[in-house]
Structures are given as C-alpha cells and as structure tokens.
Design a protein around this motif. Structure first.
Motif, PDB file in Angstrom:
ATOM      1  N   LEU A  67       0.809  -1.219   0.000  1.00 29.45           N
ATOM      2  CA  LEU A  67       0.000   0.000   0.000  1.00 29.45           C
ATOM      3  C   LEU A  67       0.844   1.272   0.000  1.00 29.45           C
ATOM      4  O   LEU A  67       0.327   2.354  -0.290  1.00 29.45           O
ATOM      5  N   THR A  68       2.129   1.148   0.321  1.00 27.91           N
ATOM      6  CA  THR A  68       2.992   2.332   0.377  1.00 27.91           C
ATOM      7  C   THR A  68       3.987   2.399  -0.780  1.00 27.91           C
ATOM      8  O   THR A  68       4.811   3.308  -0.822  1.00 27.91           O
ATOM      9  N   ARG A  69       3.927   1.473  -1.695  1.00 27.58           N
ATOM     10  CA  ARG A  69       4.855   1.450  -2.838  1.00 27.58           C
ATOM     11  C   ARG A  69       4.074   1.504  -4.139  1.00 27.58           C
ATOM     12  O   ARG A  69       2.983   0.957  -4.244  1.00 27.58           O
ATOM     13  N   ARG A  70       4.684   2.149  -5.124  1.00 26.16           N
ATOM     14  CA  ARG A  70       4.096   2.167  -6.464  1.00 26.16           C
ATOM     15  C   ARG A  70       4.464   0.884  -7.185  1.00 26.16           C
ATOM     16  O   ARG A  70       5.592   0.405  -7.088  1.00 26.16           O
ATOM     17  N   LEU A  71       3.521   0.337  -7.899  1.00 27.33           N
ATOM     18  CA  LEU A  71       3.781  -0.880  -8.668  1.00 27.33           C
ATOM     19  C   LEU A  71       4.443  -0.525  -9.986  1.00 27.33           C
ATOM     20  O   LEU A  71       4.128   0.503 -10.584  1.00 27.33           O
ATOM     21  N   PRO A  72       5.341  -1.380 -10.465  1.00 30.45           N
ATOM     22  CA  PRO A  72       5.878  -1.150 -11.807  1.00 30.45           C
ATOM     23  C   PRO A  72       4.769  -1.411 -12.831  1.00 30.45           C
ATOM     24  O   PRO A  72       3.838  -2.168 -12.557  1.00 30.45           O
ATOM     25  N   PRO A  73       4.862  -0.789 -13.992  1.00 34.12           N
ATOM     26  CA  PRO A  73       3.815  -1.029 -14.993  1.00 34.12           C
ATOM     27  C   PRO A  73       3.854  -2.469 -15.488  1.00 34.12           C
ATOM     28  O   PRO A  73       4.900  -3.128 -15.444  1.00 34.12           O
ATOM     29  N   PHE A  74       2.714  -2.934 -15.953  1.00 35.21           N
ATOM     30  CA  PHE A  74       2.652  -4.260 -16.560  1.00 35.21           C
ATOM     31  C   PHE A  74       3.443  -4.247 -17.863  1.00 35.21           C
ATOM     32  O   PHE A  74       3.540  -3.202 -18.523  1.00 35.21           O
ATOM     33  N   PRO A  75       3.979  -5.395 -18.255  1.00 30.00           N
ATOM     34  CA  PRO A  75       4.673  -5.429 -19.546  1.00 30.00           C
ATOM     35  C   PRO A  75       3.674  -5.233 -20.692  1.00 30.00           C
ATOM     36  O   PRO A  75       2.486  -5.555 -20.552  1.00 30.00           O
ATOM     37  N   PRO A  76       4.149  -4.727 -21.830  1.00 30.06           N
ATOM     38  CA  PRO A  76       3.241  -4.475 -22.949  1.00 30.06           C
ATOM     39  C   PRO A  76       2.618  -5.749 -23.526  1.00 30.06           C
ATOM     40  O   PRO A  76       1.625  -5.673 -24.248  1.00 30.06           O
ATOM     41  N   THR A  77       3.172  -6.905 -23.186  1.00 30.58           N
ATOM     42  CA  THR A  77       2.609  -8.168 -23.681  1.00 30.58           C
ATOM     43  C   THR A  77       1.296  -8.522 -22.998  1.00 30.58           C
ATOM     44  O   THR A  77       0.606  -9.438 -23.434  1.00 30.58           O
ATOM     45  N   MET A  78       0.954  -7.818 -21.921  1.00 27.62           N
ATOM     46  CA  MET A  78      -0.285  -8.101 -21.194  1.00 27.62           C
ATOM     47  C   MET A  78      -1.378  -7.143 -21.659  1.00 27.62           C
ATOM     48  O   MET A  78      -1.227  -5.934 -21.561  1.00 27.62           O
ATOM     49  N   GLY A  79      -2.466  -7.716 -22.141  1.00 22.53           N
ATOM     50  CA  GLY A  79      -3.611  -6.915 -22.563  1.00 22.53           C
ATOM     51  C   GLY A  79      -4.427  -6.471 -21.362  1.00 22.53           C
ATOM     52  O   GLY A  79      -4.180  -6.895 -20.233  1.00 22.53           O
ATOM     53  N   PRO A  80      -5.448  -5.638 -21.589  1.00 16.68           N
ATOM     54  CA  PRO A  80      -6.282  -5.127 -20.490  1.00 16.68           C
ATOM     55  C   PRO A  80      -6.949  -6.234 -19.669  1.00 16.68           C
ATOM     56  O   PRO A  80      -6.989  -6.163 -18.446  1.00 16.68           O
ATOM     57  N   ALA A  81      -7.462  -7.259 -20.323  1.00 18.46           N
ATOM     58  CA  ALA A  81      -8.126  -8.350 -19.584  1.00 18.46           C
ATOM     59  C   ALA A  81      -7.116  -9.100 -18.714  1.00 18.46           C
ATOM     60  O   ALA A  81      -7.406  -9.412 -17.553  1.00 18.46           O
ATOM     61  N   GLU A  82      -5.951  -9.378 -19.253  1.00 15.42           N
ATOM     62  CA  GLU A  82      -4.928 -10.093 -18.486  1.00 15.42           C
ATOM     63  C   GLU A  82      -4.438  -9.250 -17.308  1.00 15.42           C
ATOM     64  O   GLU A  82      -4.161  -9.778 -16.231  1.00 15.42           O
ATOM     65  N   ARG A  83      -4.367  -7.943 -17.502  1.00 15.63           N
ATOM     66  CA  ARG A  83      -3.959  -7.048 -16.410  1.00 15.63           C
ATOM     67  C   ARG A  83      -5.003  -7.059 -15.290  1.00 15.63           C
ATOM     68  O   ARG A  83      -4.648  -7.079 -14.108  1.00 15.63           O
ATOM     69  N   ARG A  84      -6.286  -7.053 -15.653  1.00 18.84           N
ATOM     70  CA  ARG A  84      -7.349  -7.128 -14.642  1.00 18.84           C
ATOM     71  C   ARG A  84      -7.285  -8.463 -13.895  1.00 18.84           C
ATOM     72  O   ARG A  84      -7.423  -8.505 -12.675  1.00 18.84           O
ATOM     73  N   ILE A  85      -7.076  -9.543 -14.636  1.00 18.63           N
ATOM     74  CA  ILE A  85      -6.976 -10.863 -14.002  1.00 18.63           C
ATOM     75  C   ILE A  85      -5.789 -10.896 -13.048  1.00 18.63           C
ATOM     76  O   ILE A  85      -5.892 -11.401 -11.929  1.00 18.63           O
ATOM     77  N   ALA A  86      -4.657 -10.349 -13.472  1.00 16.32           N
ATOM     78  CA  ALA A  86      -3.470 -10.322 -12.615  1.00 16.32           C
ATOM     79  C   ALA A  86      -3.731  -9.511 -11.345  1.00 16.32           C
ATOM     80  O   ALA A  86      -3.352  -9.930 -10.247  1.00 16.32           O
ATOM     81  N   SER A  87      -4.392  -8.374 -11.488  1.00 18.38           N
ATOM     82  CA  SER A  87      -4.687  -7.541 -10.318  1.00 18.38           C
ATOM     83  C   SER A  87      -5.654  -8.245  -9.369  1.00 18.38           C
ATOM     84  O   SER A  87      -5.429  -8.283  -8.155  1.00 18.38           O
ATOM     85  N   TRP A  88      -6.724  -8.832  -9.919  1.00 18.69           N
ATOM     86  CA  TRP A  88      -7.703  -9.517  -9.067  1.00 18.69           C
ATOM     87  C   TRP A  88      -7.115 -10.767  -8.423  1.00 18.69           C
ATOM     88  O   TRP A  88      -7.456 -11.096  -7.290  1.00 18.69           O
ATOM     89  N   SER A  89      -6.223 -11.453  -9.130  1.00 16.06           N
ATOM     90  CA  SER A  89      -5.596 -12.641  -8.526  1.00 16.06           C
ATOM     91  C   SER A  89      -4.666 -12.226  -7.390  1.00 16.06           C
ATOM     92  O   SER A  89      -4.524 -12.945  -6.404  1.00 16.06           O
ATOM     93  N   GLU A  90      -4.053 -11.045  -7.507  1.00 12.36           N
ATOM     94  CA  GLU A  90      -3.223 -10.532  -6.407  1.00 12.36           C
ATOM     95  C   GLU A  90      -4.088 -10.272  -5.178  1.00 12.36           C
ATOM     96  O   GLU A  90      -3.736 -10.649  -4.064  1.00 12.36           O
ATOM     97  N   TYR A  91      -5.261  -9.652  -5.391  1.00 16.96           N
ATOM     98  CA  TYR A  91      -6.174  -9.403  -4.272  1.00 16.96           C
ATOM     99  C   TYR A  91      -6.627 -10.721  -3.643  1.00 16.96           C
ATOM    100  O   TYR A  91      -6.719 -10.842  -2.419  1.00 16.96           O
ATOM    101  N   LEU A  92      -6.915 -11.702  -4.490  1.00 18.36           N
ATOM    102  CA  LEU A  92      -7.335 -13.012  -3.982  1.00 18.36           C
ATOM    103  C   LEU A  92      -6.227 -13.650  -3.140  1.00 18.36           C
ATOM    104  O   LEU A  92      -6.498 -14.159  -2.049  1.00 18.36           O
ATOM    105  N   LEU A  93      -4.988 -13.611  -3.637  1.00 15.89           N
ATOM    106  CA  LEU A  93      -3.876 -14.184  -2.874  1.00 15.89           C
ATOM    107  C   LEU A  93      -3.702 -13.477  -1.535  1.00 15.89           C
ATOM    108  O   LEU A  93      -3.546 -14.127  -0.498  1.00 15.89           O
ATOM    109  N   TYR A  94      -3.729 -12.146  -1.540  1.00 12.58           N
ATOM    110  CA  TYR A  94      -3.608 -11.415  -0.274  1.00 12.58           C
ATOM    111  C   TYR A  94      -4.745 -11.796   0.677  1.00 12.58           C
ATOM    112  O   TYR A  94      -4.512 -12.043   1.862  1.00 12.58           O
ATOM    113  N   GLY A  95      -5.959 -11.843   0.159  1.00 11.90           N
ATOM    114  CA  GLY A  95      -7.091 -12.206   1.002  1.00 11.90           C
ATOM    115  C   GLY A  95      -6.932 -13.590   1.615  1.00 11.90           C
ATOM    116  O   GLY A  95      -7.154 -13.783   2.811  1.00 11.90           O
TER     117      GLY A  95
END
Length: 192
Positions: A70-98
């Motif tokens: 929560l106190t660090r900026r995330l690096p940008p996603f690589p350009p090989t990841m499309g919008p849907a894959e970026r959303r999946i990656a973000s939501w899977s991170e939330y799931l893992l933390y939870g």
C-alpha cells in the motif's frame, strides 16, 4: 543516473521483492504440510507443531507485505499483457492477499472454537478469537480446508502465469520480482 533501455523490465521495490521471496517458501511448505497432515496420522503431531507457528508467521508476513504494497508504487505491466490479463493479474493478487490473511485466521478461529490451546513456542500461546462451540468449529474446519484448496489453486495459477510469460512469451515478467541479478536490472537502478 543510468538510462533504462527498451528491454529493461521495471522492477518492484527491493522490500517488495525480498518479502515476496521470503514468503513464497513459507506458503509452499504450509501447503505441503497441510496435505501431509491430512494424509499421514503418524507425522500429525510433528507437522501440527510446525503448521501452527508457520501459519502465524505467514499471517504476520502478509500484514507486512500488505503495508509495503500500500505504500509502494507498482511497476507497470509489460506491454505483452492486454487489459483483460492485467485485470486478471490484479484480481488474482487481491485473492492471494485475502487468502493469506483468511487462511491462518480461520485456522486460529477453528482451534479457538474447539478450545484447543494454540501453543506457539515455549509458553507463548495465542488467545482464542472464536467462542467455544462445536458447530462453529465444524464450519471453520470446512472453511479452513476450502480456503487451503483455493490458496493452492491461486498460488499454482500465479506460478503457471509467470512460467508462461517467462518461457513462452519471454517478456521478462519474472525480472520485475527478481532478487537475483538480471541483464535488464544491470542497466537500470533499483527502485527503493
């Protein structure tokens, strides 16, 4: 200041990378211990003696990681990841933390509901966090097992996604979290 080349992968901050790689073997060990506890009654007392403090350690590390996240900026996603894959990656991170929070807490609450003393090391015991109730224990035991399976699936999906990006797409996604020297990292300064 060193210029970043086009092939350099933006990296997570050093504390984020160190915490990630300290916690990964704890989670892997805990998953294997949990499965072995269910499958082998002869090793149950030894594995339980490891499982409880390791669960508390994972809970503590999850709290530290969340505060760091929560106190660090995330690096940008690589350009090989499309919008849907970026959303999946973000939501899977939330799931893992939870799951890294809820799994140890349900284990702790489950044992509290069974009125089982949770001895960690020496005389140190955790206080109960759930009322003594066999029905509550049954629900929490089911949830602890279910969350364990969900954690296994989420963790496996995370590893498979990183392997896909590393071995198939070769987009250096793993360099974002690497604590080891990488070609791209030698060309750019680490974020602190």
């Amino acid at each position: 200041m060193t210029n970043t080349t086009a092939t350099a992968a933006p990296r997570f901050a050093v504390p984020s990378r160190v915490l990630h790689w300290l916690m990964a073997p704890m989670v892997i060990a805990q998953l294997f211990i949990g499965v072995t506890m269910v499958a082998s009654l002869s090793y149950y007392p030894l594995l339980l003696a490891i499982h409880r403090p390791l669960g508390l350690l994972i809970l503590i590390f999850a709290g530290i990681r969340l505060a760091n996240r929560l106190t660090r900026r995330l690096p940008p996603f690589p350009p090989t990841m499309g919008p849907a894959e970026r959303r999946i990656a973000s939501w899977s991170e939330y799931l893992l933390y939870g799951l890294l929070f809820v799994q140890p807490l349900t284990g702790w609450a489950m044992l509290s509901a069974a009125r089982v003393p949770i001895t960690m090391v020496g005389p140190f015991r955790l206080p109960p966090i759930a009322p003594h109730n066999i029905d509550v224990y049954g629900v929490l035991r089911f949830c602890h097992g279910l969350f364990g399976y969900l954690l296994f699936v989420a963790f496996t999906a995370h590893v498979l996604a990183v392997l896909f990006h590393t071995l198939v797409l070769r987009d250096r996604l793993i360099d974002r979290m690497a604590v080891w020297p990488t070609k791209a990292a030698s060309r750019q300064p680490d974020e602190v």
